[in-house]
Design a protein around this motif. Structure first.
Motif, PDB file in Angstrom:
ATOM      1  N   GLY A  74       0.595  -1.400   0.111  1.00  5.92           N
ATOM      2  CA  GLY A  74      -0.120   0.166   0.437  1.00  5.92           C
ATOM      3  C   GLY A  74       1.069   1.185  -0.022  1.00  5.92           C
ATOM      4  N   ARG A  75       0.041   2.443   0.256  1.00  7.19           N
ATOM      5  CA  ARG A  75       0.826   3.736   0.709  1.00  7.19           C
ATOM      6  C   ARG A  75       1.941   3.622   1.313  1.00  7.19           C
ATOM      7  NH1 ARG A  75      -4.639   6.262   1.899  1.00  7.19           N
ATOM      8  NH2 ARG A  75      -3.934   5.483   3.792  1.00  7.19           N
ATOM      9  N   LEU A  76       2.336   3.235   2.802  1.00  4.14           N
ATOM     10  CA  LEU A  76       3.520   2.761   3.639  1.00  4.14           C
ATOM     11  C   LEU A  76       4.250   2.307   3.087  1.00  4.14           C
ATOM     12  CD1 LEU A  76       4.879   4.054   5.676  1.00  4.14           C
ATOM     13  CD2 LEU A  76       3.697   2.550   7.050  1.00  4.14           C
ATOM     14  N   ASP A  90       1.524  -8.849  -2.058  1.00  4.52           N
ATOM     15  CA  ASP A  90      -0.150  -7.757  -1.634  1.00  4.52           C
ATOM     16  C   ASP A  90      -1.415  -8.935  -2.082  1.00  4.52           C
ATOM     17  OD1 ASP A  90      -2.535  -5.450  -1.476  1.00  4.52           O
ATOM     18  OD2 ASP A  90      -1.250  -4.601  -1.246  1.00  4.52           O
ATOM     19  N   ILE A  91      -2.416  -7.894  -1.910  1.00  5.45           N
ATOM     20  CA  ILE A  91      -3.722  -9.153  -1.826  1.00  5.45           C
ATOM     21  C   ILE A  91      -5.181  -8.061  -3.503  1.00  5.45           C
ATOM     22  CG2 ILE A  91      -4.014 -10.389  -0.069  1.00  5.45           C
ATOM     23  CD1 ILE A  91      -5.872  -8.760   0.980  1.00  5.45           C
ATOM     24  N   LYS A  92      -4.632  -7.172  -3.677  1.00  5.76           N
ATOM     25  CA  LYS A  92      -4.677  -6.712  -4.025  1.00  5.76           C
ATOM     26  C   LYS A  92      -4.848  -6.699  -5.868  1.00  5.76           C
ATOM     27  CE  LYS A  92      -6.812  -2.048  -2.128  1.00  5.76           C
ATOM     28  NZ  LYS A  92      -5.475  -1.025  -1.876  1.00  5.76           N
ATOM     29  N   VAL A 119       0.674  -3.926   5.962  1.00  4.53           N
ATOM     30  CA  VAL A 119      -0.790  -4.167   5.972  1.00  4.53           C
ATOM     31  C   VAL A 119      -1.162  -3.958   6.897  1.00  4.53           C
ATOM     32  CG1 VAL A 119       0.516  -6.340   5.098  1.00  4.53           C
ATOM     33  CG2 VAL A 119      -0.467  -6.487   7.607  1.00  4.53           C
ATOM     34  N   PRO A 120      -2.364  -3.622   6.932  1.00  2.00           N
ATOM     35  CA  PRO A 120      -3.720  -3.854   7.415  1.00  2.00           C
ATOM     36  C   PRO A 120      -3.871  -4.025   8.917  1.00  2.00           C
ATOM     37  CG  PRO A 120      -4.791  -3.676   5.403  1.00  2.00           C
ATOM     38  CD  PRO A 120      -3.131  -4.274   5.739  1.00  2.00           C
ATOM     39  N   TYR A 122       4.857  -2.013  11.607  1.00  2.00           N
ATOM     40  CA  TYR A 122       4.135  -1.162  10.989  1.00  2.00           C
ATOM     41  C   TYR A 122       2.765  -0.426  11.441  1.00  2.00           C
ATOM     42  CZ  TYR A 122       9.209   0.335   9.114  1.00  2.00           C
ATOM     43  OH  TYR A 122      10.599  -0.038   8.824  1.00  2.00           O
ATOM     44  N   PRO A 164      -0.255  -0.283  13.491  1.00  2.00           N
ATOM     45  CA  PRO A 164      -0.816   0.106  14.771  1.00  2.00           C
ATOM     46  C   PRO A 164      -1.524  -1.065  16.090  1.00  2.00           C
ATOM     47  CG  PRO A 164      -2.378   0.781  13.847  1.00  2.00           C
ATOM     48  CD  PRO A 164      -1.098  -0.259  12.773  1.00  2.00           C
ATOM     49  N   ASP A 196       7.970  -0.360  14.201  1.00  5.34           N
ATOM     50  CA  ASP A 196       8.207   0.748  14.232  1.00  5.34           C
ATOM     51  C   ASP A 196       7.681   1.748  13.979  1.00  5.34           C
ATOM     52  OD1 ASP A 196      10.867   2.098  12.024  1.00  5.34           O
ATOM     53  OD2 ASP A 196      10.113   2.861  14.122  1.00  5.34           O
ATOM     54  N   SER A 197       7.546   3.716  14.253  1.00  2.00           N
ATOM     55  CA  SER A 197       6.307   4.366  14.921  1.00  2.00           C
ATOM     56  C   SER A 197       7.304   5.136  13.736  1.00  2.00           C
ATOM     57  CB  SER A 197       5.737   4.234  15.512  1.00  2.00           C
ATOM     58  OG  SER A 197       4.949   4.852  15.249  1.00  2.00           O
ATOM     59  N   ILE A 198       5.966   5.988  13.399  1.00  2.00           N
ATOM     60  CA  ILE A 198       6.858   7.659  12.877  1.00  2.00           C
ATOM     61  C   ILE A 198       5.996   8.611  13.443  1.00  2.00           C
ATOM     62  CG2 ILE A 198       7.520   9.120  11.038  1.00  2.00           C
ATOM     63  CD1 ILE A 198       5.811   7.384   8.954  1.00  2.00           C
ATOM     64  N   ALA A 202      -0.442   8.566   4.101  1.00  2.00           N
ATOM     65  CA  ALA A 202      -0.419   7.383   5.069  1.00  2.00           C
ATOM     66  C   ALA A 202      -0.256   7.808   6.504  1.00  2.00           C
ATOM     67  CB  ALA A 202       1.166   5.951   5.267  1.00  2.00           C
ATOM     68  N   TYR A 245      -3.116   7.548   9.593  1.00  2.00           N
ATOM     69  CA  TYR A 245      -2.478   6.392  10.317  1.00  2.00           C
ATOM     70  C   TYR A 245      -3.334   6.068  11.696  1.00  2.00           C
ATOM     71  CZ  TYR A 245       0.767   4.313  13.451  1.00  2.00           C
ATOM     72  OH  TYR A 245       1.756   3.851  14.105  1.00  2.00           O
TER      73      TYR A 245
HETATM   74  N1  NAD Z   1       4.195   3.024  11.715  1.00  2.00           N
HETATM   75  C1  NAD Z   1       3.806   3.702  11.550  1.00  2.00           C
HETATM   76  O1  NAD Z   1       4.739   4.949  11.705  1.00  2.00           O
HETATM   77  C2  NAD Z   1       2.717   4.320  10.319  1.00  2.00           C
HETATM   78  C3  NAD Z   1       2.376   5.095   9.488  1.00  2.00           C
HETATM   79  C4  NAD Z   1       1.416   5.096   8.771  1.00  2.00           C
HETATM   80  C5  NAD Z   1       0.658   4.046   8.768  1.00  2.00           C
HETATM   81  N2  NAD Z   1       0.973   3.080   9.695  1.00  2.00           N
HETATM   82  C6  NAD Z   1       0.158   1.707   9.534  1.00  2.00           C
HETATM   83  O2  NAD Z   1       0.701   0.655   8.123  1.00  2.00           O
HETATM   84  C7  NAD Z   1      -0.154  -0.045   7.840  1.00  2.00           C
HETATM   85  C8  NAD Z   1      -0.062   0.468   6.087  1.00  2.00           C
HETATM   86  O3  NAD Z   1      -0.539   2.038   5.953  1.00  2.00           O
HETATM   87  P1  NAD Z   1      -1.435   2.173   4.846  1.00  2.00           P
HETATM   88  O4  NAD Z   1      -1.963   3.315   4.687  1.00  2.00           O
HETATM   89  O5  NAD Z   1       0.029   1.802   3.020  1.00  2.00           O
HETATM   90  O6  NAD Z   1      -2.312   1.527   4.068  1.00  2.00           O
HETATM   91  P2  NAD Z   1      -3.292   0.765   2.910  1.00  2.00           P
HETATM   92  O7  NAD Z   1      -4.069   0.585   2.840  1.00  2.00           O
HETATM   93  O8  NAD Z   1      -1.946   2.084   2.281  1.00  2.00           O
HETATM   94  O9  NAD Z   1      -1.806  -0.578   2.141  1.00  2.00           O
HETATM   95  C9  NAD Z   1      -1.903  -1.701   3.073  1.00  2.00           C
HETATM   96  C10 NAD Z   1      -1.872  -3.073   2.035  1.00  2.00           C
HETATM   97  O10 NAD Z   1      -2.003  -4.070   2.216  1.00  2.00           O
HETATM   98  C11 NAD Z   1      -3.224  -5.089   1.692  1.00  2.00           C
HETATM   99  N3  NAD Z   1      -2.947  -5.755   2.103  1.00  2.00           N
HETATM  100  C12 NAD Z   1      -4.294  -6.267   3.350  1.00  2.00           C
HETATM  101  N4  NAD Z   1      -4.458  -7.648   3.186  1.00  2.00           N
HETATM  102  C13 NAD Z   1      -3.094  -8.170   2.915  1.00  2.00           C
HETATM  103  C14 NAD Z   1      -2.601  -9.441   3.180  1.00  2.00           C
HETATM  104  N5  NAD Z   1      -3.326 -10.437   3.375  1.00  2.00           N
HETATM  105  N6  NAD Z   1      -1.837  -9.629   2.894  1.00  2.00           N
HETATM  106  C15 NAD Z   1      -1.073  -8.701   1.895  1.00  2.00           C
HETATM  107  N7  NAD Z   1      -0.735  -7.125   1.975  1.00  2.00           N
HETATM  108  C16 NAD Z   1      -2.769  -7.041   2.226  1.00  2.00           C
HETATM  109  C17 NAD Z   1      -3.917  -3.778   0.669  1.00  2.00           C
HETATM  110  O11 NAD Z   1      -3.762  -4.953  -0.290  1.00  2.00           O
HETATM  111  C18 NAD Z   1      -2.965  -2.350   0.632  1.00  2.00           C
HETATM  112  O12 NAD Z   1      -2.233  -2.349  -0.489  1.00  2.00           O
HETATM  113  C19 NAD Z   1      -1.183   0.016   8.253  1.00  2.00           C
HETATM  114  O13 NAD Z   1      -1.154  -1.370   9.447  1.00  2.00           O
HETATM  115  C20 NAD Z   1      -1.273   1.514   8.904  1.00  2.00           C
HETATM  116  O14 NAD Z   1      -1.804   1.794  10.099  1.00  2.00           O
HETATM  117  C21 NAD Z   1       2.013   3.497  10.631  1.00  2.00           C
END
Ligand code: NAD
Ligand code: NAD
Lengths: 214, 214
Positions: A89-91, A113-115, A155-156, A178, A180, A197-199, B94, B98
């Motif tokens: 995904g984005r992160l 990924d799964i998408k 992942v979520p 990453y 939460p 890890d966390s930003i 992202a 978050y």
């Molecule tokens: N640690 C930090 O500082 C921080 C900051 C932002 C986001 N996050 C966390 O990072 C994660 C991703 O955030 P995002 O904004 O990129 O979300 P996003 O929805 O853009 O990305 C998640 C990706 O995971 C994929 N996915 C879902 N289920 C899956 C599976 N079973 N196997 C493989 N891939 C799968 C989705 O298709 C999607 O592309 C979230 O858990 C979010 O809470 C953490």
């Protein structure tokens, strides 16, 4: 084998060097490193002494190229490390393309990924086309690429634990989480490193300092 | 006014609590906090004592809801903090979504970008539609929203310095820089907090520990 505290400081020095982007044949002082990393120049000099990194005869500071070399060796990334990203995904994609990973000799070799609209596409990492596979292919990929020992979990949170369990099952030895949520490692897997890890941390500092200056 | 070291540890405790997602009326021990944050339970107890947070009479540990309350107060986020994100690319979005930002009372009120297909759209932050404006609107937005003092910088490194200069000019007091470059603050701006953040540090630890166990 060094303490994690030293390794953490070493990673700050390395990161600072990367971000300063100085010419390899220039010099950097412990004072400059203190300015950027917040570690006292005394501690910096102490660490370098302990690591066998010396100031040149001319006392200009530490030679940048030599310092890079030594720090990479300490961090065990002198030979480079291959990692995979699960959750493109984005992160996940922001991390894969993060310039400092490449410069650090840490290479993202594949994403999962799964998408449907992501699987089968590629991420352009500095001109190298890096594939996004379906997460069902994790087992196959890891058995064909046994040198890959580390995964970044983006992942979520709802599926983070299940993906972690699978990665451990498949022989992954290090995971940076990453999502939460605090994840658990199965009892018998003492040999797996799991780090969260966390930003977030820096933002708290900035909020605190900002609201306490007025 | 507390030292940054204490604030950093407090943010780890807060983060750990958020990620554990315990019921508000349950209790948490300093041992559990040590397990998650890596801070020794002695230091945890010392910090809480210093901050006036006490263990209940029944010595079950610290009451979760009360602890949340106290930590938020220390971090100055009990009243909530509004921030903006400049650079609504993958990392910027992202970060905006978050989950832990919202729970932390840190709210992303607006994002800014230059890409036509992003400007004028909204990011869905837990049901609240958050707008992406054109970066030319920064001045206008900040004069209409003087309570916004903090910006997260997630633009490409090539324009990070220029955007920082503009933010400082417009009265922003705290910036977290995510771009892989050390940015400079103009001489006269002593009152601006600039922190560099990076998702890199944990990865180094994991690489090091992974390759040193074999
Ligand atoms: N640690 C930090 O500082 C921080 C900051 C932002 C986001 N996050 C966390 O990072 C994660 C991703 O955030 P995002 O904004 O990129 O979300 P996003 O929805 O853009 O990305 C998640 C990706 O995971 C994929 N996915 C879902 N289920 C899956 C599976 N079973 N196997 C493989 N891939 C799968 C989705 O298709 C999607 O592309 C979230 O858990 C979010 O809470 C953490
Ligand atoms: N600190 C870390 O750990 C870490 C990790 C990954 C990426 N990064 C860095 O974060 C930044 C963003 O990464 P990304 O993957 O999200 O990139 P991205 O290309 O997806 O996002 C950058 C966004 O900034 C916008 N932008 C460009 N110029 C602008 C300007 N003048 N004003 C406002 N917006 C502008 C772009 O249109 C784009 O939407 C990069 O500098 C990257 O190196 C940092």
């Amino acid at each position: 084998k060094m303490s994690l505290k030293v390794i953490t400081r070493v990673s700050f020095y390395y990161e600072a060097l990367l971000k300063l982007d100085l010419p390899g044949d220039s010099y950097i002082s412990s004072k400059k490193l203190e300015e950027i990393t917040g570690v006292s120049c005394n501690q910096v000099r102490q660490d370098f002494f302990y690591l066998g990194i010396s100031i040149g005869k001319q006392k200009k500071g530490y030679h940048v190229e030599k310092l890079f070399h030594a720090l990479r060796k300490v961090l065990s990334i002198d030979k480079g490390a291959s990692v995979i990203v699960v959750g493109a995904g984005r992160l996940g994609r922001a991390l894969s393309e993060y310039k400092l990973f490449k410069v650090r000799n840490i290479q993202v070799d594949a994403l999962f990924d799964i998408k449907e609209d992501l699987v089968g596409t590629v991420v352009d990492i500095k001109g190298r086309k890096t594939p996004i596979y379906h997460v069902d292919k994790l087992g196959e990929y890891l058995s064909e690429n046994p040198n890959v020992k580390i995964a970044l979990l983006t992942v979520p949170e709802s599926c983070a634990q299940e993906i972690l369990d699978e990665l451990v099952e498949l022989g992954i030895k290090g995971v940076v989480n990453y999502s939460p949520r605090i994840l658990k490692l199965p009892e018998k897997t003492k040999a797996v490193q799991l780090v969260n890890d966390s930003i977030g941390a820096s933002l708290y500092k900035v909020v605190y300092q900002t609201y306490h200056r007025k």
